[in-house]
Design an enzyme around this catalytic site. Structure first.
Site, PDB file in Angstrom:
ATOM      1  N   PHE A  32       0.866  -1.181   0.000  1.00 23.88           N
ATOM      2  CA  PHE A  32       0.000   0.000   0.000  1.00 23.88           C
ATOM      3  C   PHE A  32       0.899   1.226   0.000  1.00 23.88           C
ATOM      4  O   PHE A  32       1.732   1.393   0.895  1.00 23.88           O
ATOM      5  CB  PHE A  32      -0.910   0.005   1.232  1.00 23.88           C
ATOM      6  N   TRP A  70       0.661  -4.785   2.588  1.00 24.69           N
ATOM      7  CA  TRP A  70      -0.665  -4.921   1.989  1.00 24.69           C
ATOM      8  C   TRP A  70      -1.423  -6.014   2.725  1.00 24.69           C
ATOM      9  O   TRP A  70      -0.977  -7.143   2.818  1.00 24.69           O
ATOM     10  CB  TRP A  70      -0.557  -5.269   0.509  1.00 24.69           C
ATOM     11  N   GLY A  73      -8.411  -7.594   3.536  1.00 23.56           N
ATOM     12  CA  GLY A  73      -9.399  -7.302   4.566  1.00 23.56           C
ATOM     13  C   GLY A  73     -10.460  -6.371   4.017  1.00 23.56           C
ATOM     14  O   GLY A  73     -10.692  -6.298   2.814  1.00 23.56           O
ATOM     15  N   ASP A 159     -10.535  12.152  12.100  1.00 27.83           N
ATOM     16  CA  ASP A 159     -11.414  11.766  10.997  1.00 27.83           C
ATOM     17  C   ASP A 159     -11.768  10.289  11.140  1.00 27.83           C
ATOM     18  O   ASP A 159     -11.282   9.442  10.389  1.00 27.83           O
ATOM     19  CB  ASP A 159     -10.741  12.031   9.651  1.00 27.83           C
TER      20      ASP A 159
END
Length: 263
Positions: A32, A70, A73, A159
């Site tokens: 990622f 990575w 999920g 957030d």
């Protein structure tokens, strides 16, 4: 446009609001990738709050690309935000000395009640400013600002959308996307999460799951930040003409404002 990684990496945009997240592949490797990710990602990785940091590269443009493990999920469903594992992970975030030290080191700034009120005012359309409930809520928010000293502020995510919670296929929970991280009263995070995902009658139970003794001062602070969050969502929903969401938050704001007055 995807940044030029060279070294044989292929980048595939993952969407999102910022457009800076990618899946990177090279031979049998998959990671990622995030462009200009939060600089204290290493600390988050060490604490096991985000997936493991694999490497960091500075690109020829000066941008920084980070690669994380990575994981297969999915993001959490809205209903799963009510679960104890969410509350407990957020408690770990708020009480991590490592995260506190690292955010201090990279120049993390604080978010105060007064700043939130100042930011809120310009977002309200004239029609909302004239709404009796919003007028009353803004008045009580101004007079009831939490007085928690800045020395007691902790690292807050800022957030806590359910899409920022990643549950791996091994049932390990992670909290990602730290672009909005700030030092604040932990009730800043708690109020927004409860407001969005937990029925009002379950707030006391959820706060117990979080791991704090539910006192009157804590409840008052959470209520204050929840009201602030409600008005923020109301303003945004009005602007986007999402009136069902706006009305839901108006109803909750009325309940929270009434509770505040009665305390």
């Amino acid at each position: 446009m995807a940044p030029n990684m060279r070294d044989g990496w292929q980048l595939y945009p993952l969407g999102g609001n910022t457009g800076t997240a990618y899946m990177g592949t090279k031979a049998s490797q998959k990671v990622f990738l995030k462009q200009n990710a939060s600089p204290f990602l290493a600390a988050l990785s060490m604490e096991g709050i985000t997936p493991r940091l694999v490497w960091t590269k500075r690109l020829t443009t000066g941008d920084v690309m980070t690669a994380q493990e990575w994981l297969n999920g999915r993001t959490l469903r809205r209903s799963e935000m009510r679960e104890q594992r969410v509350a407990r992970l957020l408690h770990r975030v708020h009480h991590s000395q490592l995260l506190h030290d690292m955010l201090t080191k990279v120049g993390g700034r604080s978010t105060t009640p007064a700043q939130l009120l100042d930011r809120l005012a310009p977002t309200l359309a004239p029609e909302l400013r004239q709404h009796p409930l919003i007028q009353r809520a803004l008045q009580t928010l101004q007079t009831e600002q939490p007085q928690l000293p800045a020395t007691a502020y902790e690292v807050c995510h800022g957030d806590l959308n359910h899409k920022n919670w990643l549950l791996s296929d091994r049932q390990r929970l992670y909290l990602v996307d730290w672009d909005a991280a700030t030092f604040a009263d932990p009730a800043f995070d708690l109020g927004s999460l409860l407001c969005e995902y937990v029925p009002l009658e379950e707030w006391h139970r959820w706060l117990q799951d979080y791991g704090e003794r539910v006192t009157a001062p804590l409840t008052a602070r959470v209520n204050w930040y929840a009201r602030m969050h409600c008005i923020t969502v109301i303003a945004e929903s009005y602007r986007q003409q999402r009136f069902q969401i706006m009305n839901q938050h108006l109803i909750l704001l009325e309940k929270l404002t009434r509770e505040s007055v009665n305390d």
